[in-house]
Design a protein around this motif. Structure first.
Motif, PDB file in Angstrom:
ATOM      1  N   SER A  75       0.829  -1.213   0.000  1.00  0.00           N
ATOM      2  CA  SER A  75       0.000   0.000   0.000  1.00  0.00           C
ATOM      3  C   SER A  75       0.864   1.265   0.000  1.00  0.00           C
ATOM      4  CB  SER A  75      -0.969   0.002   1.187  1.00  0.00           C
ATOM      5  OG  SER A  75      -0.225   0.127   2.379  1.00  0.00           O
ATOM      6  N   GLY A  76       2.109   1.141   0.427  1.00  0.00           N
ATOM      7  CA  GLY A  76       2.999   2.307   0.438  1.00  0.00           C
ATOM      8  C   GLY A  76       3.815   2.470  -0.835  1.00  0.00           C
ATOM      9  N   ARG A  77       3.655   1.552  -1.784  1.00  0.00           N
ATOM     10  CA  ARG A  77       4.435   1.654  -3.039  1.00  0.00           C
ATOM     11  C   ARG A  77       3.819   2.714  -3.950  1.00  0.00           C
ATOM     12  NH1 ARG A  77       5.488  -3.302  -6.438  1.00  0.00           N
ATOM     13  NH2 ARG A  77       7.652  -2.670  -6.524  1.00  0.00           N
ATOM     14  N   PRO A  78       4.624   3.305  -4.839  1.00  0.00           N
ATOM     15  CA  PRO A  78       4.039   4.237  -5.813  1.00  0.00           C
ATOM     16  C   PRO A  78       2.986   3.511  -6.663  1.00  0.00           C
ATOM     17  CG  PRO A  78       6.452   4.253  -5.918  1.00  0.00           C
ATOM     18  CD  PRO A  78       6.072   3.145  -4.996  1.00  0.00           C
ATOM     19  N   ARG A  79       1.943   4.258  -7.049  1.00  0.00           N
ATOM     20  CA  ARG A  79       0.831   3.643  -7.790  1.00  0.00           C
ATOM     21  C   ARG A  79       1.326   2.918  -9.063  1.00  0.00           C
ATOM     22  NH1 ARG A  79      -4.763   4.097  -7.605  1.00  0.00           N
ATOM     23  NH2 ARG A  79      -5.722   3.566  -9.599  1.00  0.00           N
ATOM     24  N   ALA A  80       2.298   3.521  -9.757  1.00  0.00           N
ATOM     25  CA  ALA A  80       2.781   2.899 -11.002  1.00  0.00           C
ATOM     26  C   ALA A  80       3.425   1.532 -10.714  1.00  0.00           C
ATOM     27  CB  ALA A  80       3.791   3.823 -11.685  1.00  0.00           C
ATOM     28  N   SER A  81       4.099   1.411  -9.586  1.00  0.00           N
ATOM     29  CA  SER A  81       4.699   0.120  -9.237  1.00  0.00           C
ATOM     30  C   SER A  81       3.603  -0.885  -8.865  1.00  0.00           C
ATOM     31  CB  SER A  81       5.650   0.253  -8.051  1.00  0.00           C
ATOM     32  OG  SER A  81       6.578   1.270  -8.280  1.00  0.00           O
ATOM     33  N   GLN A  82       2.544  -0.375  -8.218  1.00  0.00           N
ATOM     34  CA  GLN A  82       1.425  -1.265  -7.861  1.00  0.00           C
ATOM     35  C   GLN A  82       0.767  -1.831  -9.123  1.00  0.00           C
ATOM     36  OE1 GLN A  82      -0.936   1.472  -5.524  1.00  0.00           O
ATOM     37  NE2 GLN A  82      -0.029   0.766  -3.607  1.00  0.00           N
ATOM     38  N   ILE A  83       0.556  -0.958 -10.097  1.00  0.00           N
ATOM     39  CA  ILE A  83      -0.032  -1.411 -11.371  1.00  0.00           C
ATOM     40  C   ILE A  83       0.913  -2.402 -12.051  1.00  0.00           C
ATOM     41  CG2 ILE A  83      -0.679  -0.642 -13.720  1.00  0.00           C
ATOM     42  CD1 ILE A  83      -2.780   0.329 -11.809  1.00  0.00           C
ATOM     43  N   GLY A  84       2.197  -2.091 -11.992  1.00  0.00           N
ATOM     44  CA  GLY A  84       3.206  -2.968 -12.602  1.00  0.00           C
ATOM     45  C   GLY A  84       3.170  -4.376 -12.018  1.00  0.00           C
ATOM     46  N   ALA A  85       2.913  -4.458 -10.714  1.00  0.00           N
ATOM     47  CA  ALA A  85       2.859  -5.775 -10.073  1.00  0.00           C
ATOM     48  C   ALA A  85       1.708  -6.619 -10.637  1.00  0.00           C
ATOM     49  CB  ALA A  85       2.722  -5.610  -8.562  1.00  0.00           C
ATOM     50  N   TRP A  86       0.603  -5.950 -11.004  1.00  0.00           N
ATOM     51  CA  TRP A  86      -0.525  -6.667 -11.634  1.00  0.00           C
ATOM     52  C   TRP A  86      -0.195  -7.030 -13.073  1.00  0.00           C
ATOM     53  CZ3 TRP A  86      -4.859  -8.762  -9.617  1.00  0.00           C
ATOM     54  CH2 TRP A  86      -5.245  -8.348  -8.341  1.00  0.00           C
ATOM     55  N   ALA A  87       0.472  -6.094 -13.769  1.00  0.00           N
ATOM     56  CA  ALA A  87       0.638  -6.248 -15.216  1.00  0.00           C
ATOM     57  C   ALA A  87       1.756  -7.222 -15.588  1.00  0.00           C
ATOM     58  CB  ALA A  87       0.934  -4.886 -15.841  1.00  0.00           C
ATOM     59  N   SER A  88       2.749  -7.378 -14.700  1.00  0.00           N
ATOM     60  CA  SER A  88       3.911  -8.190 -15.082  1.00  0.00           C
ATOM     61  C   SER A  88       3.825  -9.608 -14.526  1.00  0.00           C
ATOM     62  CB  SER A  88       5.189  -7.525 -14.563  1.00  0.00           C
ATOM     63  OG  SER A  88       6.264  -8.436 -14.669  1.00  0.00           O
ATOM     64  N   ASP A  89       3.767 -10.577 -15.428  1.00  0.00           N
ATOM     65  CA  ASP A  89       3.893 -11.986 -15.018  1.00  0.00           C
ATOM     66  C   ASP A  89       5.383 -12.278 -14.961  1.00  0.00           C
ATOM     67  OD1 ASP A  89       1.131 -12.322 -15.032  1.00  0.00           O
ATOM     68  OD2 ASP A  89       1.131 -12.744 -17.182  1.00  0.00           O
ATOM     69  N   PHE A 142      -8.419  -0.222 -12.262  1.00  0.00           N
ATOM     70  CA  PHE A 142      -8.336   0.334 -10.906  1.00  0.00           C
ATOM     71  C   PHE A 142      -8.527   1.849 -10.862  1.00  0.00           C
ATOM     72  CE2 PHE A 142      -5.658  -3.608 -10.500  1.00  0.00           C
ATOM     73  CZ  PHE A 142      -6.576  -4.299  -9.726  1.00  0.00           C
ATOM     74  N   ARG A 143      -8.951   2.445 -11.983  1.00  0.00           N
ATOM     75  CA  ARG A 143      -9.124   3.899 -12.022  1.00  0.00           C
ATOM     76  C   ARG A 143     -10.062   4.355 -10.900  1.00  0.00           C
ATOM     77  NH1 ARG A 143      -9.566   5.505 -17.742  1.00  0.00           N
ATOM     78  NH2 ARG A 143      -7.341   5.112 -17.585  1.00  0.00           N
ATOM     79  N   GLY A 144      -9.643   5.397 -10.197  1.00  0.00           N
ATOM     80  CA  GLY A 144     -10.507   5.990  -9.173  1.00  0.00           C
ATOM     81  C   GLY A 144     -10.546   5.219  -7.868  1.00  0.00           C
ATOM     82  N   ARG A 145      -9.759   4.167  -7.728  1.00  0.00           N
ATOM     83  CA  ARG A 145      -9.713   3.459  -6.441  1.00  0.00           C
ATOM     84  C   ARG A 145      -8.302   2.955  -6.135  1.00  0.00           C
ATOM     85  NH1 ARG A 145     -10.894  -2.402  -6.870  1.00  0.00           N
ATOM     86  NH2 ARG A 145     -11.146  -2.961  -9.040  1.00  0.00           N
ATOM     87  N   ASP A 146      -8.139   2.538  -4.871  1.00  0.00           N
ATOM     88  CA  ASP A 146      -6.819   2.033  -4.468  1.00  0.00           C
ATOM     89  C   ASP A 146      -6.518   0.731  -5.195  1.00  0.00           C
ATOM     90  OD1 ASP A 146      -6.492   4.125  -2.774  1.00  0.00           O
ATOM     91  OD2 ASP A 146      -6.999   3.015  -0.939  1.00  0.00           O
ATOM     92  N   VAL A 147      -5.233   0.515  -5.483  1.00  0.00           N
ATOM     93  CA  VAL A 147      -4.824  -0.743  -6.128  1.00  0.00           C
ATOM     94  C   VAL A 147      -4.593  -1.784  -5.031  1.00  0.00           C
ATOM     95  CG1 VAL A 147      -3.131  -1.843  -7.644  1.00  0.00           C
ATOM     96  CG2 VAL A 147      -3.662   0.600  -7.933  1.00  0.00           C
ATOM     97  N   PRO A 148      -5.356  -2.880  -5.041  1.00  0.00           N
ATOM     98  CA  PRO A 148      -5.118  -3.907  -4.009  1.00  0.00           C
ATOM     99  C   PRO A 148      -3.854  -4.708  -4.330  1.00  0.00           C
ATOM    100  CG  PRO A 148      -6.802  -4.657  -5.537  1.00  0.00           C
ATOM    101  CD  PRO A 148      -6.404  -3.275  -5.987  1.00  0.00           C
ATOM    102  N   ARG A 149      -3.324  -5.367  -3.311  1.00  0.00           N
ATOM    103  CA  ARG A 149      -2.137  -6.204  -3.570  1.00  0.00           C
ATOM    104  C   ARG A 149      -2.542  -7.430  -4.371  1.00  0.00           C
ATOM    105  NH1 ARG A 149       0.104 -10.703  -1.002  1.00  0.00           N
ATOM    106  NH2 ARG A 149      -1.364 -10.569   0.735  1.00  0.00           N
ATOM    107  N   PRO A 150      -1.820  -7.727  -5.460  1.00  0.00           N
ATOM    108  CA  PRO A 150      -2.142  -8.956  -6.195  1.00  0.00           C
ATOM    109  C   PRO A 150      -1.827 -10.175  -5.320  1.00  0.00           C
ATOM    110  CG  PRO A 150      -0.566  -7.586  -7.429  1.00  0.00           C
ATOM    111  CD  PRO A 150      -0.678  -7.004  -6.062  1.00  0.00           C
ATOM    112  N   PRO A 151      -2.635 -11.231  -5.409  1.00  0.00           N
ATOM    113  CA  PRO A 151      -2.349 -12.415  -4.573  1.00  0.00           C
ATOM    114  C   PRO A 151      -1.002 -13.052  -4.912  1.00  0.00           C
ATOM    115  CG  PRO A 151      -4.152 -12.842  -6.127  1.00  0.00           C
ATOM    116  CD  PRO A 151      -3.843 -11.389  -6.228  1.00  0.00           C
ATOM    117  N   HIS A 152      -0.505 -12.780  -6.124  1.00  0.00           N
ATOM    118  CA  HIS A 152       0.761 -13.404  -6.548  1.00  0.00           C
ATOM    119  C   HIS A 152       1.961 -12.498  -6.261  1.00  0.00           C
ATOM    120  CE1 HIS A 152      -0.591 -10.984 -10.045  1.00  0.00           C
ATOM    121  NE2 HIS A 152       0.668 -10.600 -10.003  1.00  0.00           N
ATOM    122  N   TRP A 153       1.811 -11.551  -5.388  1.00  0.00           N
ATOM    123  CA  TRP A 153       2.913 -10.626  -5.101  1.00  0.00           C
ATOM    124  C   TRP A 153       3.037 -10.445  -3.591  1.00  0.00           C
ATOM    125  CZ3 TRP A 153       4.607  -6.346  -2.714  1.00  0.00           C
ATOM    126  CH2 TRP A 153       5.744  -5.710  -3.240  1.00  0.00           C
TER     127      TRP A 153
END
Ligand SMILES: Cc1cc2nc3c(=O)[nH]c(=O)nc-3n(C[C@H](O)[C@H](O)[C@H](O)COP(=O)(O)O)c2cc1C
Length: 219
Positions: A130-144, A166-177
């Motif tokens: 939750s403390g990571r920059p939003r772009a890194s949070q999105i990256g965690a979802w996007a990168s296998d 995830f527009r307009g809301r917090d990015v949750p932690r992916p279960p695989h990260w």
């Protein structure tokens, strides 16, 4: 080109100058000793003192290494974060014994630590994520992580998809990260000295006495 570089590698010589590392001066707990050296690394403006090389070994005994960031420490070891489906994660599932290596050339110092890996609690990963920059949070979802990609565009498209999702809301932690805790049972602190007579001090975890045994080894 190969030959020139090979000759160059053979020619450059660097003598290590500096400060001694003594049995009397090292701290009793190796993570405390790491913390002291880390503070000195930060004070010496080392570019990336958090960086360490993590080596995993798969079930066939094949090793692989990569650089990671230490993102937390306790008195017992290191915490780092990654993708739970990555190559390293699969290898750590097959074999939880790992090794890290840290090299701070500006201080002529190297640290080697080995130990056993376990996943951190979900709450710990949630808090860090939750403390990571939003772009890194999105990256965690996007990168296998470690999987084949057909192109750079494939990755960028996935980033766009998750940005939309995830527009307009917090990015949750992916279960695989999430995080791993490496409980260290062996440490070596290496300090460069003149004429290759380096100082090396080892800490071995003694299971019986539940204390660290310390000794000096040859350079
Ligand atoms: C300076 C630096 C820091 C890195 N930090 C991390 C990190 O904290 N977590 C991570 O998963 N990958 C990190 N990476 C990328 C890894 O080196 C590696 O490419 C990635 O984790 C995939 O490794 P694997 O395929 O062996 O699982 C970092 C790379 C560099 C160069």
């Amino acid at each position: 080109m190969i030959e020139e570089v090979s000759n160059f590698l053979n020619e450059i010589r660097h003598d290590f100058s500096s400060r001694p590392l003594n049995m009397e001066s090292v701290l009793d707990n190796p993570m405390e000793q790491y913390a002291q050296w880390f503070e000195e690394a930060v004070g010496s403006q080392i570019l990336d003192p958090k960086a360490m090389v993590l080596t995993t070994v798969n079930s066939r005994g094949v090793p692989s290494s990569r650089v990671l960031y230490a993102r937390g420490i306790t008195r017992e070891g290191f915490i780092f974060y990654t993708n739970y489906n990555s190559r390293k994660a699969k290898e750590m599932e097959e074999n939880p014994f790992v090794c890290v290596n840290i090299h701070w050339p500006e201080l002529e110092r190297q640290i080697r630590a080995s130990g056993k890996i376990e996943k951190v609690k979900a709450e710990v990963s949630d808090k860090y994520f939750s403390g990571r920059p939003r772009a890194s949070q999105i990256g965690a979802w996007a990168s296998d992580q470690s999987d084949k990609l057909s192109s750079r565009e494939e990755l960028e498209k996935k980033v766009e998809e998750f940005e939309k999702k995830f527009r307009g809301r917090d990015v949750p932690r992916p279960p695989h990260w999430g995080g791993y805790f490496m409980k260290v049972d062996y440490f070596e602190f290496w300090q460069g000295r003149a004429a290759r007579l380096h100082d090396r001090i080892v800490y071995d975890w003694n299971k019986e006495s539940r204390t660290w045994d310390k000794h000096r080894i040859s350079p």
